[in-house]
Design a protein around this motif. Sequence first.
Motif, PDB file in Angstrom:
ATOM      1  N   ILE A  85      38.127 -21.168  21.333  1.00 22.48           N
ATOM      2  CA  ILE A  85      37.769 -19.889  21.952  1.00 22.48           C
ATOM      3  C   ILE A  85      37.989 -19.943  23.462  1.00 22.48           C
ATOM      4  O   ILE A  85      38.433 -18.965  24.072  1.00 22.48           O
ATOM      5  CB  ILE A  85      36.317 -19.526  21.614  1.00 22.48           C
ATOM      6  N   GLN A  86      37.670 -21.088  24.063  1.00 21.48           N
ATOM      7  CA  GLN A  86      37.887 -21.239  25.507  1.00 21.48           C
ATOM      8  C   GLN A  86      39.355 -21.052  25.867  1.00 21.48           C
ATOM      9  O   GLN A  86      39.680 -20.502  26.919  1.00 21.48           O
ATOM     10  CB  GLN A  86      37.407 -22.620  25.956  1.00 21.48           C
ATOM     11  N   GLN A  87      40.244 -21.471  25.000  1.00 20.17           N
ATOM     12  CA  GLN A  87      41.675 -21.337  25.267  1.00 20.17           C
ATOM     13  C   GLN A  87      42.128 -19.876  25.242  1.00 20.17           C
ATOM     14  O   GLN A  87      43.051 -19.491  25.955  1.00 20.17           O
ATOM     15  CB  GLN A  87      42.482 -22.136  24.235  1.00 20.17           C
ATOM     16  N   HIS A  88      41.472 -19.069  24.429  1.00 21.65           N
ATOM     17  CA  HIS A  88      41.899 -17.673  24.240  1.00 21.65           C
ATOM     18  C   HIS A  88      40.872 -16.681  24.779  1.00 21.65           C
ATOM     19  O   HIS A  88      40.977 -15.490  24.474  1.00 21.65           O
ATOM     20  CB  HIS A  88      42.136 -17.391  22.756  1.00 21.65           C
ATOM     21  N   PHE A  89      39.924 -17.146  25.584  1.00 18.58           N
ATOM     22  CA  PHE A  89      38.841 -16.264  26.004  1.00 18.58           C
ATOM     23  C   PHE A  89      39.341 -15.090  26.837  1.00 18.58           C
ATOM     24  O   PHE A  89      38.863 -13.959  26.677  1.00 18.58           O
ATOM     25  CB  PHE A  89      37.799 -17.051  26.812  1.00 18.58           C
ATOM     26  N   LYS A  90      40.308 -15.316  27.711  1.00 20.26           N
ATOM     27  CA  LYS A  90      40.825 -14.234  28.550  1.00 20.26           C
ATOM     28  C   LYS A  90      41.462 -13.137  27.686  1.00 20.26           C
ATOM     29  O   LYS A  90      41.289 -11.944  27.962  1.00 20.26           O
ATOM     30  CB  LYS A  90      41.832 -14.777  29.561  1.00 20.26           C
ATOM     31  N   VAL A  91      42.198 -13.562  26.665  1.00 16.77           N
ATOM     32  CA  VAL A  91      42.826 -12.588  25.766  1.00 16.77           C
ATOM     33  C   VAL A  91      41.763 -11.803  25.007  1.00 16.77           C
ATOM     34  O   VAL A  91      41.862 -10.577  24.853  1.00 16.77           O
ATOM     35  CB  VAL A  91      43.772 -13.299  24.778  1.00 16.77           C
ATOM     36  N   LEU A  92      40.734 -12.496  24.529  1.00 13.85           N
ATOM     37  CA  LEU A  92      39.657 -11.831  23.795  1.00 13.85           C
ATOM     38  C   LEU A  92      38.900 -10.862  24.695  1.00 13.85           C
ATOM     39  O   LEU A  92      38.540  -9.749  24.262  1.00 13.85           O
ATOM     40  CB  LEU A  92      38.693 -12.875  23.224  1.00 13.85           C
ATOM     41  N   LEU A  93      38.672 -11.262  25.937  1.00 15.81           N
ATOM     42  CA  LEU A  93      37.975 -10.388  26.877  1.00 15.81           C
ATOM     43  C   LEU A  93      38.799  -9.148  27.178  1.00 15.81           C
ATOM     44  O   LEU A  93      38.268  -8.024  27.207  1.00 15.81           O
ATOM     45  CB  LEU A  93      37.678 -11.148  28.171  1.00 15.81           C
ATOM     46  N   PHE A  94      40.098  -9.327  27.382  1.00  8.12           N
ATOM     47  CA  PHE A  94      40.968  -8.189  27.668  1.00  8.12           C
ATOM     48  C   PHE A  94      41.053  -7.243  26.472  1.00  8.12           C
ATOM     49  O   PHE A  94      40.970  -6.017  26.624  1.00  8.12           O
ATOM     50  CB  PHE A  94      42.376  -8.688  28.030  1.00  8.12           C
ATOM     51  N   SER A  95      41.210  -7.796  25.272  1.00  9.90           N
ATOM     52  CA  SER A  95      41.334  -6.953  24.076  1.00  9.90           C
ATOM     53  C   SER A  95      40.041  -6.182  23.815  1.00  9.90           C
ATOM     54  O   SER A  95      40.085  -5.005  23.426  1.00  9.90           O
ATOM     55  CB  SER A  95      41.700  -7.801  22.865  1.00  9.90           C
ATOM     56  N   SER A  96      38.895  -6.817  24.037  1.00  7.45           N
ATOM     57  CA  SER A  96      37.616  -6.125  23.833  1.00  7.45           C
ATOM     58  C   SER A  96      37.427  -5.017  24.858  1.00  7.45           C
ATOM     59  O   SER A  96      36.925  -3.935  24.534  1.00  7.45           O
ATOM     60  CB  SER A  96      36.460  -7.125  23.907  1.00  7.45           C
ATOM     61  N   SER A  97      37.824  -5.277  26.099  1.00  9.86           N
ATOM     62  CA  SER A  97      37.722  -4.250  27.135  1.00  9.86           C
ATOM     63  C   SER A  97      38.641  -3.068  26.825  1.00  9.86           C
ATOM     64  O   SER A  97      38.252  -1.900  26.982  1.00  9.86           O
ATOM     65  CB  SER A  97      38.087  -4.846  28.500  1.00  9.86           C
ATOM     66  N   LEU A  98      39.847  -3.374  26.379  1.00  9.11           N
ATOM     67  CA  LEU A  98      40.794  -2.314  26.024  1.00  9.11           C
ATOM     68  C   LEU A  98      40.279  -1.510  24.834  1.00  9.11           C
ATOM     69  O   LEU A  98      40.408  -0.277  24.805  1.00  9.11           O
ATOM     70  CB  LEU A  98      42.156  -2.929  25.698  1.00  9.11           C
ATOM     71  N   ALA A  99      39.688  -2.202  23.861  1.00  9.53           N
ATOM     72  CA  ALA A  99      39.134  -1.517  22.690  1.00  9.53           C
ATOM     73  C   ALA A  99      38.011  -0.569  23.099  1.00  9.53           C
ATOM     74  O   ALA A  99      37.885   0.536  22.565  1.00  9.53           O
ATOM     75  CB  ALA A  99      38.623  -2.536  21.677  1.00  9.53           C
ATOM     76  N   MET A 100      37.186  -0.994  24.068  1.00  5.19           N
ATOM     77  CA  MET A 100      36.110  -0.136  24.557  1.00  5.19           C
ATOM     78  C   MET A 100      36.670   1.129  25.195  1.00  5.19           C
ATOM     79  O   MET A 100      36.203   2.239  24.917  1.00  5.19           O
ATOM     80  CB  MET A 100      35.246  -0.886  25.573  1.00  5.19           C
ATOM     81  N   LEU A 101      37.683   0.976  26.029  1.00  2.00           N
ATOM     82  CA  LEU A 101      38.267   2.133  26.710  1.00  2.00           C
ATOM     83  C   LEU A 101      38.911   3.098  25.716  1.00  2.00           C
ATOM     84  O   LEU A 101      38.731   4.312  25.814  1.00  2.00           O
ATOM     85  CB  LEU A 101      39.305   1.660  27.729  1.00  2.00           C
ATOM     86  N   VAL A 102      39.653   2.553  24.756  1.00  2.00           N
ATOM     87  CA  VAL A 102      40.288   3.403  23.749  1.00  2.00           C
ATOM     88  C   VAL A 102      39.233   4.138  22.926  1.00  2.00           C
ATOM     89  O   VAL A 102      39.362   5.336  22.639  1.00  2.00           O
ATOM     90  CB  VAL A 102      41.189   2.560  22.821  1.00  2.00           C
ATOM     91  N   GLY A 103      38.159   3.427  22.547  1.00  2.47           N
ATOM     92  CA  GLY A 103      37.096   4.051  21.768  1.00  2.47           C
ATOM     93  C   GLY A 103      36.419   5.186  22.509  1.00  2.47           C
ATOM     94  O   GLY A 103      36.179   6.258  21.945  1.00  2.47           O
TER      95      GLY A 103
END
Length: 236
Positions: A85-103
Amino acid sequence: MTEFWGVFYLAWTVLCYVMAKRLFVRTQKIYLSPIIVVPILSIVLILIFQHQFQDYYHYTQYLVAMLGPITVAFAIPVFRYRRMIQQHFKVLLFSSSLAMLVGIFSSWFLASLLDFDDIVKNSLLARSISIPFALVLTEKVGGSISLIPLFTVITGLVGMLLGDVLLLWMRCKNRIASGTALGNAAHAMGIARARQRHELEGVIASLSMIISGIIMVLFAPSVIVLTRYILGAIAF
């Protein structure tokens, strides 16, 4: 409603869940999932006895209160995969933020297009996060404590039922991408489906749901104000 009916509905809900879970484990049919079967059976029973949902909820709200600890329990498998998860945390954070905005943007735009009142609009904004987070967000955005759980459950059901179809149509074979999509789009129900697909997908879905929930609670009010301003300017 008397205390007898309150105890009856509490026992009924628990018993229906146990039976539905056993049936689902045996058949592995998504439409027999407890999250679908139990509400349908409970609604039918309420209508038969001509009772009010508020009375039913009053005596079964303890089950809803358990959602908070259950959500925290999702962190256990996340801990096991902490290095990945530490390796992909930035991607997960960005995708969750984008999902929030789209929602938020899509919900507000469609609600405005259909001329819903402000309470319904505000309640729709929290539809893509887990109920414990959504209930906290209710106080900040001026939504309805009754509508937000309804919209959240509907969103989770649709995401759980159609998630596989959309991922297959998109030819998505990446476990991390699939788990992120299910966790952000269908929260707890998406996690359940992701865990059926693969353990790694379930872990990523859990983390994505937690991240998106925290982001929504912290930043959604400011984003909502910005959304109203942007859509108002477009309408003007």
